[in-house]
Each structure stands twice: as structure tokens, then as C-alpha cells.
Write a protein that holds these residues in place. Structure first.
Motif, PDB file in Angstrom:
ATOM      1  N   ARG A   1       0.824  -1.205   0.000  1.00  0.00           N
ATOM      2  CA  ARG A   1       0.000   0.000   0.000  1.00  0.00           C
ATOM      3  C   ARG A   1       0.862   1.260   0.000  1.00  0.00           C
ATOM      4  O   ARG A   1       1.842   1.350   0.738  1.00  0.00           O
ATOM      5  CB  ARG A   1      -0.918   0.002   1.221  1.00  0.00           C
TER       6      ARG A   1
ATOM      7  N   LYS B   1      -2.726   5.246 -10.035  1.00  0.00           N
ATOM      8  CA  LYS B   1      -3.032   4.687  -8.718  1.00  0.00           C
ATOM      9  C   LYS B   1      -3.578   3.271  -8.813  1.00  0.00           C
ATOM     10  O   LYS B   1      -3.261   2.423  -7.988  1.00  0.00           O
ATOM     11  CB  LYS B   1      -4.037   5.580  -8.005  1.00  0.00           C
TER      12      LYS B   1
ATOM     13  N   PHE C   1       0.450   5.169   0.807  1.00  0.00           N
ATOM     14  CA  PHE C   1      -0.435   6.144   1.416  1.00  0.00           C
ATOM     15  C   PHE C   1      -0.457   7.440   0.601  1.00  0.00           C
ATOM     16  O   PHE C   1       0.520   7.786  -0.057  1.00  0.00           O
ATOM     17  CB  PHE C   1      -0.003   6.432   2.849  1.00  0.00           C
ATOM     18  N   SER C   2      -1.556   8.123   0.680  1.00  0.00           N
ATOM     19  CA  SER C   2      -1.726   9.358  -0.107  1.00  0.00           C
ATOM     20  C   SER C   2      -0.670  10.397   0.198  1.00  0.00           C
ATOM     21  O   SER C   2      -0.294  11.186  -0.663  1.00  0.00           O
ATOM     22  CB  SER C   2      -3.111   9.947   0.147  1.00  0.00           C
ATOM     23  N   SER C   3      -0.192  10.409   1.415  1.00  0.00           N
ATOM     24  CA  SER C   3       0.802  11.411   1.812  1.00  0.00           C
ATOM     25  C   SER C   3       2.216  11.051   1.367  1.00  0.00           C
ATOM     26  O   SER C   3       3.116  11.889   1.419  1.00  0.00           O
ATOM     27  CB  SER C   3       0.790  11.577   3.331  1.00  0.00           C
TER      28      SER C   3
ATOM     29  N   ARG D   1       3.789  13.649  -5.140  1.00  0.00           N
ATOM     30  CA  ARG D   1       3.018  13.233  -3.976  1.00  0.00           C
ATOM     31  C   ARG D   1       1.893  12.339  -4.461  1.00  0.00           C
ATOM     32  O   ARG D   1       1.080  12.740  -5.312  1.00  0.00           O
ATOM     33  CB  ARG D   1       2.459  14.425  -3.200  1.00  0.00           C
ATOM     34  N   TRP D   2       1.845  11.145  -3.897  1.00  0.00           N
ATOM     35  CA  TRP D   2       1.002  10.095  -4.439  1.00  0.00           C
ATOM     36  C   TRP D   2      -0.475  10.478  -4.484  1.00  0.00           C
ATOM     37  O   TRP D   2      -1.155  10.208  -5.456  1.00  0.00           O
ATOM     38  CB  TRP D   2       1.189   8.817  -3.615  1.00  0.00           C
ATOM     39  N   GLY D   3      -0.962  11.086  -3.432  1.00  0.00           N
ATOM     40  CA  GLY D   3      -2.387  11.344  -3.353  1.00  0.00           C
ATOM     41  C   GLY D   3      -2.853  12.434  -4.309  1.00  0.00           C
ATOM     42  O   GLY D   3      -3.682  12.196  -5.195  1.00  0.00           O
ATOM     43  N   VAL D   4      -2.332  13.635  -4.165  1.00  0.00           N
ATOM     44  CA  VAL D   4      -2.816  14.784  -4.941  1.00  0.00           C
ATOM     45  C   VAL D   4      -2.073  14.960  -6.247  1.00  0.00           C
ATOM     46  O   VAL D   4      -2.494  15.736  -7.097  1.00  0.00           O
ATOM     47  CB  VAL D   4      -2.722  16.079  -4.122  1.00  0.00           C
TER      48      VAL D   4
ATOM     49  N   ASN E   1      -0.792   1.067  -9.182  1.00  0.00           N
ATOM     50  CA  ASN E   1       0.285   1.259  -8.193  1.00  0.00           C
ATOM     51  C   ASN E   1       1.634   1.469  -8.878  1.00  0.00           C
ATOM     52  O   ASN E   1       2.658   0.928  -8.448  1.00  0.00           O
ATOM     53  CB  ASN E   1       0.373   0.049  -7.253  1.00  0.00           C
TER      54      ASN E   1
END
Length: 123
Positions: free
Chosen positions: A26, A73, A28-30, A51-54, A76
Motif C-alpha cells: 500500500r 493509482k 499512502f496518499s501522503s 506526492r502520491w495522493g494529490v 500502483n
């Protein structure tokens, strides 16, 4: 997190190449994922990060406008699209992940590293 970089190869100056970095586990978004490179006899240098999330991105000045970092996403996977390659871009490219999300260009901030993929650019 395990990272697997791929996509390197031999290209001519002016060509394009896309690198991939597949992550297991996994993310994480951060978290921040980045690309670094190391040419023979030189120190490892920052190329780009995301940054993975935004999806916020940052690039080294030497690649700005020529390289594009992105991620899928669902898969991955992170990518580095490299255009207008020059012999100065030749190096082993590494993908890395910073689980703490420092959004830093410093390699020491990254906890996980892929094995590297070789990019060779002929003039």
C-alpha cells in the motif's frame, strides 16, 4: 513497499523513453515517490518527485520541460516520461519512496529504493 523500476534502454539523442516503477504494498496518499539518477563517477541526483495522493510534482532544473512524472493509482505504478534526451541524461535511474511525505529532493529522506534501470543515450 517494494519498488521495481523498468523501461531503461539505449536510445539516440533527441529520442524519448518512458520508465516505470511498480510498487507492491500500500502507498499512502501522503507518501512521496521520486526518481533519482546516478551517472558513472557522479553522485546520485534528484530528478523528479510526486506526492502520491494529490499528484503534486517537482522537477530538477536540468529536466524541467523535458521530463514528466506521473502515476497510475489503480496500477500502483509511477512513470517518468523522458523527452529530448541528451547524453547528459545517461545514468542508472532509481525510483524511491518516502513514506513520511517530506516532499524533499534529498535522497536521504527516501526509505525505499528500487534496483535501478540503465538509460544510455548515444550522440
Amino acid at each position: 513497499v517494494q519498488l521495481q523500476a523498468s523501461g531503461g534502454g539505449l536510445v539516440q539523442a533527441g529520442d524519448s523513453l518512458r520508465l516505470s516503477c511498480a510498487a507492491s504494498g500500500r502507498i499512502f496518499s501522503s507518501a512521496v515517490l521520486g526518481w533519482f539518477r546516478q551517472a558513472p563517477g557522479k553522485e546520485r541526483e534528484f530528478v523528479a518527485m510526486l506526492r502520491w495522493g494529490v499528484g503534486r510534482t517537482s522537477y530538477a532544473e536540468s529536466v524541467k520541460g523535458r521530463f514528466t512524472i506521473s502515476r497510475d493509482k489503480a496500477k500502483n505504478t509511477m512513470y517518468l516520461e523522458m523527452d529530448s534526451l541528451t547524453p547528459d541524461d545517461a545514468a542508472v535511474y532509481y525510483c524511491a519512496a518516502d513514506r513520511n511525505g517530506q516532499f524533499s529532493s534529498r535522497a536521504v529522506e527516501y526509505d525505499y529504493w528500487g534496483q535501478g534501470t540503465l538509460v544510455t543515450v548515444s550522440s
